[in-house]
Motif scaffolding. Structure first.
Motif, mmCIF file in Angstrom:
data_model
loop_
_atom_site.group_PDB
_atom_site.id
_atom_site.type_symbol
_atom_site.label_atom_id
_atom_site.label_comp_id
_atom_site.label_asym_id
_atom_site.label_seq_id
_atom_site.Cartn_x
_atom_site.Cartn_y
_atom_site.Cartn_z
ATOM 1 N N ARG A 195 0.852 -1.182 0.000
ATOM 2 C CA ARG A 195 0.000 0.000 0.000
ATOM 3 C C ARG A 195 0.889 1.233 0.000
ATOM 4 N N ALA A 217 1.652 4.919 1.502
ATOM 5 C CA ALA A 217 1.449 5.610 2.768
ATOM 6 C C ALA A 217 1.995 7.029 2.662
ATOM 7 N N GLU A 257 1.801 -3.606 5.182
ATOM 8 C CA GLU A 257 1.379 -2.979 6.441
ATOM 9 C C GLU A 257 2.481 -3.112 7.489
ATOM 10 N N ASP A 303 0.571 8.728 10.069
ATOM 11 C CA ASP A 303 0.285 8.079 8.789
ATOM 12 C C ASP A 303 -1.056 8.630 8.312
ATOM 13 N N THR A 307 -2.561 8.451 5.622
ATOM 14 C CA THR A 307 -3.347 7.509 4.829
ATOM 15 C C THR A 307 -4.257 6.662 5.718
ATOM 16 N N ASN A 308 -3.770 6.300 6.886
ATOM 17 C CA ASN A 308 -4.533 5.440 7.792
ATOM 18 C C ASN A 308 -5.334 6.192 8.845
ATOM 19 N N GLU A 309 -4.957 7.424 9.143
ATOM 20 C CA GLU A 309 -5.574 8.155 10.251
ATOM 21 C C GLU A 309 -6.857 8.882 9.877
#
Length: 171
Positions: free
Chosen positions: A9, A11, A62, A83, A85-87
């Motif tokens: 992925r 990030a 990941e 991050d 992208t994830n938050e």
């Protein structure tokens, strides 16, 4: 990243650091020393308290992304690693200066495409244009794909600048 399993992925990682000599070299060293690729890197001062923000776009599993974040957090003087992208939702933009040569119909087509992409003409000569384009990386990539057959000469890209949407901050 060889030997790692799982889906890759992208990030977008924001790092708040002290604005002092050698910090950027340590961050880059972390990536190069472990064989991680940097797709995009931007850095600039963000406040009067002597801090800078580094935005890194990278790819990995990941597990690799988690390892990068953990190792960034251990670098002194890092204040925070996020991050984006994830938050949650975030906004990411890039600036590109694109030089295109052209005469006749190719020149007219370049102008039509630039207008459709809302690219700004920042320099022009009889044989070339320099366009300024701001937007998502995918938008800039699409513009470049259309300009290549028309006489794309040179590209200068800023790298991604990104920030979380809403009231959430890295500071």
């Amino acid at each position: 990243m060889s030997g790692e399993t799982g889906a890759l992925r992208s990030a977008t990682i924001a790092v708040l650091v002290e604005n002092e000599a050698g910090v950027l070299a340590r961050v880059i060293g972390l990536f190069s020393g472990r064989g991680y690729n940097i797709d995009s890197l931007t850095v600039a001062p963000v406040d009067e308290e002597g801090r800078s923000r580094i935005t890194v776009v990278t790819r990995g599993t990941e597990q690799v992304i988690d390892q990068i974040k953990a190792q960034l957090n251990r670098i002194v003087p890092v204040h925070r690693v996020a991050d984006l992208t994830n938050e949650g939702p975030h906004v990411s933009r890039e600036l590109a200066l694109i030089k295109v040569a052209g005469r006749g119909e190719a020149r007219m087509e370049a102008l039509r495409i630039a207008d459709a992409f809302r690219a700004k003409i920042v320099d022009t000569t009889v044989e070339s244009f320099v366009f300024e384009l701001t937007g998502a990386t995918e938008k800039i990539d699409a513009f470049l794909d259309l300009m290549r057959p028309l006489g794309l000469l040179e590209i200068s890209r800023s790298g991604a600048a990104a920030i979380a949407r809403g009231t959430k901050t890295i500071i």
